[in-house]
Design a protein around this motif. Structure first.
Motif, PDB file in Angstrom:
ATOM      1  N   LEU A  39       0.833  -1.202   0.000  1.00  0.00           N
ATOM      2  CA  LEU A  39       0.000   0.000   0.000  1.00  0.00           C
ATOM      3  C   LEU A  39       0.868   1.253   0.000  1.00  0.00           C
ATOM      4  CD1 LEU A  39      -2.895   1.075   0.061  1.00  0.00           C
ATOM      5  CD2 LEU A  39      -2.742   1.120   2.553  1.00  0.00           C
ATOM      6  N   VAL A  40       1.953   1.237   0.768  1.00  0.00           N
ATOM      7  CA  VAL A  40       2.889   2.359   0.790  1.00  0.00           C
ATOM      8  C   VAL A  40       3.469   2.574  -0.612  1.00  0.00           C
ATOM      9  CG1 VAL A  40       5.103   3.184   1.653  1.00  0.00           C
ATOM     10  CG2 VAL A  40       3.490   2.106   3.217  1.00  0.00           C
ATOM     11  N   ASN A  41       3.912   1.494  -1.242  1.00  0.00           N
ATOM     12  CA  ASN A  41       4.491   1.599  -2.578  1.00  0.00           C
ATOM     13  C   ASN A  41       3.470   2.093  -3.600  1.00  0.00           C
ATOM     14  OD1 ASN A  41       7.168   0.782  -2.089  1.00  0.00           O
ATOM     15  ND2 ASN A  41       6.579  -1.371  -2.083  1.00  0.00           N
ATOM     16  N   PHE A  42       2.225   1.625  -3.469  1.00  0.00           N
ATOM     17  CA  PHE A  42       1.189   2.032  -4.428  1.00  0.00           C
ATOM     18  C   PHE A  42       0.977   3.536  -4.417  1.00  0.00           C
ATOM     19  CE2 PHE A  42      -3.133   3.003  -5.739  1.00  0.00           C
ATOM     20  CZ  PHE A  42      -3.210   2.336  -6.961  1.00  0.00           C
ATOM     21  N   HIS A  43       0.981   4.129  -3.226  1.00  0.00           N
ATOM     22  CA  HIS A  43       0.742   5.566  -3.129  1.00  0.00           C
ATOM     23  C   HIS A  43       2.009   6.392  -3.311  1.00  0.00           C
ATOM     24  CE1 HIS A  43      -3.474   5.316  -2.281  1.00  0.00           C
ATOM     25  NE2 HIS A  43      -3.256   4.416  -1.331  1.00  0.00           N
ATOM     26  N   GLU A  44       3.160   5.731  -3.386  1.00  0.00           N
ATOM     27  CA  GLU A  44       4.419   6.433  -3.641  1.00  0.00           C
ATOM     28  C   GLU A  44       4.647   6.631  -5.134  1.00  0.00           C
ATOM     29  OE1 GLU A  44       7.535   7.504  -1.892  1.00  0.00           O
ATOM     30  OE2 GLU A  44       5.931   7.985  -0.502  1.00  0.00           O
ATOM     31  N   HIS A  45       4.144   5.711  -5.953  1.00  0.00           N
ATOM     32  CA  HIS A  45       4.416   5.742  -7.386  1.00  0.00           C
ATOM     33  C   HIS A  45       3.153   5.422  -8.179  1.00  0.00           C
ATOM     34  CE1 HIS A  45       8.679   5.805  -6.325  1.00  0.00           C
ATOM     35  NE2 HIS A  45       8.453   4.776  -5.531  1.00  0.00           N
ATOM     36  N   LYS A  46       3.250   5.556  -9.482  1.00  0.00           N
ATOM     37  CA  LYS A  46       2.145   5.200 -10.366  1.00  0.00           C
ATOM     38  C   LYS A  46       2.425   3.825 -10.961  1.00  0.00           C
ATOM     39  CE  LYS A  46       0.820   9.901 -11.659  1.00  0.00           C
ATOM     40  NZ  LYS A  46       0.645  10.877 -12.764  1.00  0.00           N
ATOM     41  N   TYR A  47       1.418   2.962 -10.912  1.00  0.00           N
ATOM     42  CA  TYR A  47       1.547   1.617 -11.466  1.00  0.00           C
ATOM     43  C   TYR A  47       0.452   1.368 -12.494  1.00  0.00           C
ATOM     44  CZ  TYR A  47       4.812   0.769  -7.650  1.00  0.00           C
ATOM     45  OH  TYR A  47       5.884   0.850  -6.791  1.00  0.00           O
ATOM     46  N   HIS A  48       0.749   0.496 -13.443  1.00  0.00           N
ATOM     47  CA  HIS A  48      -0.204   0.179 -14.503  1.00  0.00           C
ATOM     48  C   HIS A  48      -0.975  -1.099 -14.202  1.00  0.00           C
ATOM     49  CE1 HIS A  48       3.151   2.500 -16.392  1.00  0.00           C
ATOM     50  NE2 HIS A  48       2.125   3.206 -16.797  1.00  0.00           N
ATOM     51  N   LEU A  49      -0.453  -1.916 -13.277  1.00  0.00           N
ATOM     52  CA  LEU A  49      -1.091  -3.183 -12.915  1.00  0.00           C
ATOM     53  C   LEU A  49      -0.609  -3.614 -11.541  1.00  0.00           C
ATOM     54  CD1 LEU A  49      -2.690  -5.821 -13.771  1.00  0.00           C
ATOM     55  CD2 LEU A  49      -0.497  -6.688 -14.594  1.00  0.00           C
ATOM     56  N   CYS A  50      -1.515  -4.245 -10.767  1.00  0.00           N
ATOM     57  CA  CYS A  50      -1.163  -4.788  -9.455  1.00  0.00           C
ATOM     58  C   CYS A  50      -1.381  -6.297  -9.470  1.00  0.00           C
ATOM     59  CB  CYS A  50      -2.030  -4.175  -8.359  1.00  0.00           C
ATOM     60  SG  CYS A  50      -1.792  -2.401  -8.122  1.00  0.00           S
ATOM     61  N   VAL A  51      -0.426  -7.028  -8.894  1.00  0.00           N
ATOM     62  CA  VAL A  51      -0.541  -8.477  -8.735  1.00  0.00           C
ATOM     63  C   VAL A  51      -0.401  -8.772  -7.249  1.00  0.00           C
ATOM     64  CG1 VAL A  51       0.395 -10.730  -9.338  1.00  0.00           C
ATOM     65  CG2 VAL A  51       0.488  -8.860 -11.011  1.00  0.00           C
ATOM     66  N   PHE A  52      -1.489  -9.237  -6.615  1.00  0.00           N
ATOM     67  CA  PHE A  52      -1.503  -9.415  -5.165  1.00  0.00           C
ATOM     68  C   PHE A  52      -1.784 -10.856  -4.761  1.00  0.00           C
ATOM     69  CE2 PHE A  52      -3.276  -4.816  -4.775  1.00  0.00           C
ATOM     70  CZ  PHE A  52      -2.004  -4.302  -4.967  1.00  0.00           C
ATOM     71  N   ASP A  53      -0.923 -11.391  -3.893  1.00  0.00           N
ATOM     72  CA  ASP A  53      -1.231 -12.649  -3.223  1.00  0.00           C
ATOM     73  C   ASP A  53      -2.373 -12.359  -2.244  1.00  0.00           C
ATOM     74  OD1 ASP A  53      -1.048 -15.261  -2.300  1.00  0.00           O
ATOM     75  OD2 ASP A  53       0.380 -14.721  -0.740  1.00  0.00           O
ATOM     76  N   VAL A  54      -3.255 -13.325  -2.054  1.00  0.00           N
ATOM     77  CA  VAL A  54      -4.388 -13.096  -1.158  1.00  0.00           C
ATOM     78  C   VAL A  54      -3.978 -13.213   0.305  1.00  0.00           C
ATOM     79  CG1 VAL A  54      -6.630 -13.980  -0.406  1.00  0.00           C
ATOM     80  CG2 VAL A  54      -6.115 -13.777  -2.848  1.00  0.00           C
ATOM     81  N   MET A  55      -3.265 -14.290   0.657  1.00  0.00           N
ATOM     82  CA  MET A  55      -2.884 -14.527   2.046  1.00  0.00           C
ATOM     83  C   MET A  55      -1.525 -13.904   2.339  1.00  0.00           C
ATOM     84  SD  MET A  55      -5.518 -16.044   3.129  1.00  0.00           S
ATOM     85  CE  MET A  55      -4.976 -16.590   4.742  1.00  0.00           C
ATOM     86  N   MET A  56      -1.526 -12.727   2.961  1.00  0.00           N
ATOM     87  CA  MET A  56      -0.294 -12.022   3.303  1.00  0.00           C
ATOM     88  C   MET A  56      -0.364 -11.512   4.734  1.00  0.00           C
ATOM     89  SD  MET A  56       0.761  -9.724  -0.011  1.00  0.00           S
ATOM     90  CE  MET A  56      -0.791  -8.813  -0.059  1.00  0.00           C
ATOM     91  N   PRO A  57       0.792 -11.342   5.390  1.00  0.00           N
ATOM     92  CA  PRO A  57       0.808 -10.793   6.750  1.00  0.00           C
ATOM     93  C   PRO A  57       0.507  -9.301   6.753  1.00  0.00           C
ATOM     94  CG  PRO A  57       3.047 -11.112   5.962  1.00  0.00           C
ATOM     95  CD  PRO A  57       2.143 -11.747   4.940  1.00  0.00           C
ATOM     96  N   LEU A  58       0.079  -8.808   7.905  1.00  0.00           N
ATOM     97  CA  LEU A  58      -0.199  -7.387   8.162  1.00  0.00           C
ATOM     98  C   LEU A  58      -1.446  -6.872   7.435  1.00  0.00           C
ATOM     99  CD1 LEU A  58       3.425  -5.878   8.081  1.00  0.00           C
ATOM    100  CD2 LEU A  58       2.155  -6.849  10.008  1.00  0.00           C
ATOM    101  N   LYS A  59      -1.581  -7.185   6.145  1.00  0.00           N
ATOM    102  CA  LYS A  59      -2.776  -6.781   5.396  1.00  0.00           C
ATOM    103  C   LYS A  59      -2.951  -7.767   4.250  1.00  0.00           C
ATOM    104  CE  LYS A  59      -3.354  -2.381   4.643  1.00  0.00           C
ATOM    105  NZ  LYS A  59      -4.588  -1.989   5.362  1.00  0.00           N
TER     106      LYS A  59
END
Length: 229
Positions: A39-59
Motif C-alpha cells: 500500500l505504501v508503494n502504491f501511493h508512492e508511485h504510479k503503477y499500470h497493474l497490481c498483482v496481489f497474493d491473497v494470504m499475506m501478513p499485516l494486510k
C-alpha cells in the motif's frame, strides 16, 4: 518507459520467480512482501497493474485491494491464491479484483493473464517526473523539498510522503485512513493526531499561494485543492 507493475507476495522464493518472469517480459517490477508495504508503494508511485497474493501478513490481498479502490478504480488487480473455493473468488471480485489465478500456475498462463489485463485498459506508459507543480510551488519528491522562487524548504520524509499522496489525488478527497496506512502503516488515534500536526506544518509551508489549500473534509479525509489545476 516500461509498464510498471506492483507485485505483493509474502513467499520470498515465489516472489522472486514471478518478479523475474515479469522483468523478462519487459516490465518494471516493484516487489513487496506484505500488504502494508504494498500500500505504501502504491501511493508512492504510479503503477499500470497490481498483482496481489491473497494470504499475506499485516494486510491481506482483499483488504489491500479495498484500500486501493477507495482512491483508484482503474488500475487492474490480479489476485494470486492457493484457495479454489467459489466464495473466495467472489470475495476477490467484490474487493475490486479484475482477475484471479489459482496456485500452482504456469508462468506462461500468468504472462498471458497480465498481457490481457494490460490490453483491456489500453495502457500508455507516461514517465513520472520527480518534480510536481503545486500552484506557484515546485515539489521535488526525490529531494524532499518545496521551492518557491529561490526559496527552498526542506521537508521531512513523512511530510514529503503525505504531500506526494495528496498531489497524486489533487482536487480529490483522499480518505484519512489511506494516508495513515500508507505513511505510518496503521490507522489509530495516536497516528491520526500525529498526522494532523504534519498537515498543519504543510499548510504553513504552502501559505504563500492563496490558490493552494489543504482542506479537511469532515468525516472523510483531506483534499489538496489547486485552482485551475
Amino acid at each position: 518507459m516500461s509498464v510498471r507493475i506492483l507485485l505483493a507476495e509474502d513467499d520470498v522464493n515465489l516472489g522472486f520467480v514471478i518478479s523475474d518472469q515479469l522483468k523478462s517480459d519487459g516490465y518494471d517490477v516493484t516487489l513487496s512482501t506484505n500488504g502494508v508495504e504494498a500500500l505504501v508503494n502504491f501511493h508512492e508511485h504510479k503503477y499500470h497493474l497490481c498483482v496481489f497474493d491473497v494470504m499475506m501478513p499485516l494486510k491481506d490481498g482483499f483488504t489491500l485491494a479495498k484500500d486501493i479502490r477507495k482512491t483508484d478504480q482503474k488500475t487492474p488487480i490480479l489476485f494470486l491464491t492457493a484457495k479454489t473455493m467459489t466464495d473466495d473468488r467472489i470475495e476477490g471480485f467484490k474487493s475490486g479484483g479484475d482477475d484471479y489465478l489459482t496456485k500452482p500456475f504456469s508462468m506462461e498462463e500468468f504472462s498471458f493473464r497480465v498481457k490481457a489485463l494490460l490490453k483491456r485498459v489500453e495502457i500508455i506508459p507516461v514517465k513520472e517526473s520527480p518534480v510536481i507543480s503545486i500552484g506557484s510551488y515546485l515539489f521535488d519528491t526525490s529531494e524532499f523539498c518545496l521551492i518557491l522562487d529561490e526559496q527552498i524548504k526542506k521537508l521531512t520524509k513523512k511530510e514529503a510522503q503525505i504531500l506526494k499522496i495528496l498531489c497524486k489525488y489533487v482536487n480529490e478527497v483522499t480518505p484519512r485512513e489511506i494516508i495513515l496506512n500508507s505513511v505510518w502503516g496503521q490507522d489509530d488515534y495516536f497516528t491520526g493526531r500525529s498526522m494532523d500536526v504534519f498537515i498543519t506544518k504543510l499548510r504553513k509551508y504552502l501559505k504563500e499561494d492563496a490558490d493552494v489549500q489543504i482542506e479537511n473534509i469532515h468525516g472523510i479525509g483531506l483534499k489538496l485543492s489547486i485552482k485551475n489545476a
